[in-house]
Design a protein around this motif. Structure first.
Motif: not given
Lengths: 148, 652
Positions: A21-23, A25-26, A29, B360-361, B363-364, B367-368, B388, B392, B395-396
């Motif tokens: 989900a994180a991937v 959504i990222a 976004a 999850g955070i 990962g976000i 990735i960013g 971004y 995002v 959300l987590f």
């Protein structure tokens, strides 16, 4: 309660789901929220949507800096040697914001003019925004050539 | 001579690390059990030698020995002593030396005091620590020697970037590194446990204080760094989602998850493989952060060196350490059984949820942070910022905060929402009611964005909920770790209130003012009383005298400056801040413009100091928990020695 083996599977599935989900959504976004870097000729050719925040980089054209009467707004032209974009910025300018030097402006296009919320100029010889490390008018042109 | 001695100490430390690794491996493979006794002393001496090398470099900077290349490039004899010393780590080589010194000392400390682990696991842990250290010693000695001499010493040094000439430099990097590198202990523990397959509650109880210690420093380091950036950059922002900030946030997220999964493993013998995995991930994030910041791949005030060799070197270290650890994990994870079972509504369930959301955070953010580097490789230049990251991560973060409100009230193993509601009674309704009422008030107020609105209503609810675990307990006998949890969770609520208040209620004023002119920002009246030149040890400045009044109250004077340093020649703004109980007035001075006017940028930021107060509370919570755990351990050890003594005396 679940059997130990099943519990392990469930935990693994939960972790993987969250990561997936994180991937996703990222990825979604980033497509919408990443702020792209433009040089003047690109932003002229393909202007971004009005509400989209982007970065514009190039040289501050010599003789183009004009101070407004309010004392805090400045108009100038950013050029890459091929195209010119008028930029307006209200705020305290970075110390190394000078004519003929490189600048990266953050903001968005409003009717052909770039409204900058923020100016990133060289801090000093060593510390420069990533996009303009060592950028001269010549290199700005090369940048355009490379990104084509 | 000092430089040569310090360099020799560093080489010796590297040699001892190699010996420590070799001895550990030989003992574990049962080829030379006799070496078992030397691993701990080796670790201790190795750490002391690394510390000696760091002290040597500090000495060279303090005396401004310009025959050392690093000092000549980064220091200046006219700098104040504080910045001469702190400037030691204000450059690439010095900061890497600080890194290995902290890593060596962490290893020494573990070798000295850690007695709870089985000896084999301990040896594997110290061998792992030596392996990782060795890589960084090699990096320092082969690619970033801090002690290189110049054949022709210059008459004067180049000086230090003015942005770094701030008391923050003395505090922020060492604290952050203690946290960053302290996580190497968790990494080595995880390696040790995987090698000997000893993953259980005893392992978690042994690892927990080390993780807590690193996490406290990491929290303090991030909080201090955020406040430093806030007042020094003069943009009024406190978090920019800059890659270097993300590089410190990612290990923190992983360490926070690790901390919570550690308590599940310690109390309930569940989440074995997951905890070990997080131990590996947390320090891996520290190393990725170092790669991002120190390789020159990003250019920022934190990136000192642009030397492709260094980038490749760190990348190779990264690949070997992380790849090796993950391979070991993959080989051994199958034989690490899952342990005790629990149902979804239980303390474990809530903590698993917390862990999954934190991951999850992570990962976000990862990735960013990496995305711009990836796109740049294919020729597209982008930057990823708040538009971004803010929504995002929220959300987590939001579901996690909601679960955080009830998680601590749940029982281990199996619980039912009805039981919690009955036990707490009407008080349970308080946080949601407060949250909804606050939200209603602010919606009626209008003009507040969605995220700040959620933050503003969630913060008081969370603050109340974080106190609920205290209810019905004898506060004088409550264990310290429970106090620690309550304080830390309360701190999260406090910080969130500050963040939301800053983005919802900050007001800004930008003017060019004549001397004598008065302007308003929020409830403040600000008058430019005068502008005068002032001088410091290595700078001159124009200083504005601002007479400020809060809502008709008494006047105070603030003096923001526009400062010009002469080594290196550079101009920088120095903001002036005034803190009240309900917020901060933030003033910045710009340049002189035509008509004898001076640019001023003013902000009124209601309740913004809560952000850093919250961060400090979170760290305090960690400190309370650590104190509780360590004192319980010490008590247990002293009881055990007393029993052993008595047995001996009775001749048994």
């Amino acid at each position: 309660m679940l059997k130990p083996k099943h519990q392990r599977m469930v935990l693994l599935a939960a972790a993987l789901t969250a990561l997936l989900a994180a991937v996703l959504i990222a990825a979604w976004a980033l497509r919408h929220q990443a702020s792209y870097f433009y040089v003047p000729s690109e932003i002229k050719a393909h202007p971004p949507e009005a509400d989209r925040s982007v970065r514009l980089g190039g040289m501050v054209r010599r003789g183009s800096v004009h101070n407004e009467a309010d004392g805090v707004t400045v108009d100038f032209i950013v050029s890459d040697g091929r195209a010119d974009v008028p930029v307006r910025f209200a705020g305290i300018r970075p110390a190394l914001f000078v004519e003929g030097s490189g600048v990266v402006a953050e903001g968005h296009m409003v009717q052909g003019r770039f409204e900058a919320d923020n100016l990133l100029a060289k801090h000093d010889e060593k510390y420069v925004p990533r996009e303009m490390a060592g950028m001269t008018a010549e290199q700005a042109r090369q940048t355009v050539a490379q990104t084509k | 001579m000092l430089a040569e001695f310090a360099l020799a100490a560093l080489w010796l430390a590297a040699a001892l690390a190699a010996l420590q690794l070799l001895a550990g491996v030989l003992v574990l493979s049962e080829k030379a059990l006799v070496l078992g006794g030397i691993v701990r002393p080796l670790a201790v001496v190795q750490g002391l030698l690394a510390l000696a090398a760091l002290l040597g470099l500090i000495g060279l900077f303090a005396t401004t020995d310009l025959s050392v290349a690093l000092v000549a490039e980064n220091s200046h004899s006219a700098k104040p002593m504080l910045y001469k010393i702190a400037g030691t780590w204000g450059n690439h080589e010095g900061s890497m030396l600080l890194w290995v010194a902290v890593m060596g000392l962490a290893g020494s400390f573990v070798a000295l005091v850690e007695r709870r682990l089985p000896e084999r696991t301990m040896l594997a842990t110290l061998a792992g620590q030596a392996f990782v250290s060795l890589g960084f010693y090699a990096f320092l000695l082969l690619a970033s020697n801090p002690f290189a001499r110049l054949t022709q010493p210059p008459p004067e040094g180049n000086g230090l970037n003015p942005l770094l000439q701030d008391p923050g430099l003395a505090f922020h990097p060492p604290t952050l590194y203690l946290g960053y590198v302290g996580l190497s202990i968790a990494f080595s523990f995880a390696i040790g446990a995987l090698v000997t397959r000893e993953v259980g509650p005893a392992f978690a109880r042994a690892m927990r204080p080390w993780v807590l210690g690193a996490w406290i420093f990491l929290t303090l380091g991030i909080t201090a760094g955020s406040y430093w950036a806030y007042y020094v950059l003069g943009w009024g922002g406190w978090w920019f989602w800059d890659p270097v900030e993300n590089a410190s946030l990612m290990p923190w997220l992983a360490a926070t998850a690790l901390l919570h999964s550690c308590s599940v493993l310690a109390a309930r013998d569940a989440l074995r493989a997951w905890t070990v995995m997080l131990g590996v991930v947390a320090f891996s994030m520290s190393m990725i952060g170092t790669f991002l910041v120190r390789s020159g791949i990003l250019t920022s005030v934190h990136a000192f060196a642009v030397d492709p060799l260094r980038g490749k070197f760190i990348l190779a270290l990264l690949a070997i350490n992380i790849g090796g650890a993950l391979t070991l994990f993959a080989l051994r994870a199958g034989s690490v059984t899952e342990g005790e079972r629990f149902s979804v509504t239980s303390r474990e369930g809530a903590l698993v949820f917390n862990n999954v959301m934190l991951t999850g955070i992570l990962g976000i953010v990862l990735i960013g942070t990496l995305y711009p580097l990836v796109t740049e490789a294919v020729g597209v230049r982008v930057s990823v910022g708040p538009p971004y990251f803010n929504p995002v991560t929220a959300l987590f973060a939001l579901p996690m905060m909601l679960v955080m409100m009830v998680g601590p009230l749940l029982r281990w193993r199996r619980d039912a929402p009805g039981r919690v509601a009955r036990a707490q009674g009407w008080v349970m309704a308080l946080p949601p009611v407060v949250g909804v009422v606050t939200a209603a008030v602010f919606i009626a107020h209008g003009g507040i964005g969605l995220l700040p609105l959620i933050g503003l209503s969630l913060a008081p609810a969370l603050a109340l909920a974080s106190l609920l675990p205290l209810r019905g307990r004898d506060l004088t006998r409550l264990p310290l770790p429970v106090w620690g949890m309550v304080v830390a969770h309360f701190g999260i609520a406090v910080a969130m209130a500050g963040m939301a208040s800053d983005s919802a209620f900050s007001t800004e004023r930008l003017i060019a003012a004549h001397v004598g002119e008065e302007t308003r920002v929020g409830p403040w009246a600000v008058r430019l009383a005068g502008v005068a030149p002032v001088a410091g040890p290595n700078w001159t400045a124009m200083e504005a005298r601002l007479v400020v009044r809060y809502d008709g109250a008494g006047a105070t004077t603030l003096t923001p400056q526009s400062r010009t340093y002469w080594a290196p020649p550079q101009t920088t703004g120095v903001s002036a801040l005034l803190t009240r109980w309900n917020g901060q007035l933030y003033t910045v001075m710009g340049e002189e413009v035509e008509g004898d006017r001076w640019q001023l940028r003013l902000w009124w930021k209601p309740f913004v100091p809560l952000i850093w107060l919250g961060g400090a509370l979170v760290a305090l919570g960690g400190a309370l928990a650590l104190l509780g755990r360590v004192s319980a351990d010490l008590k247990r050890i002293s009881v055990r020695t007393r029993m052993a003594d008595r047995r001996q005396r009775q001749g048994r």
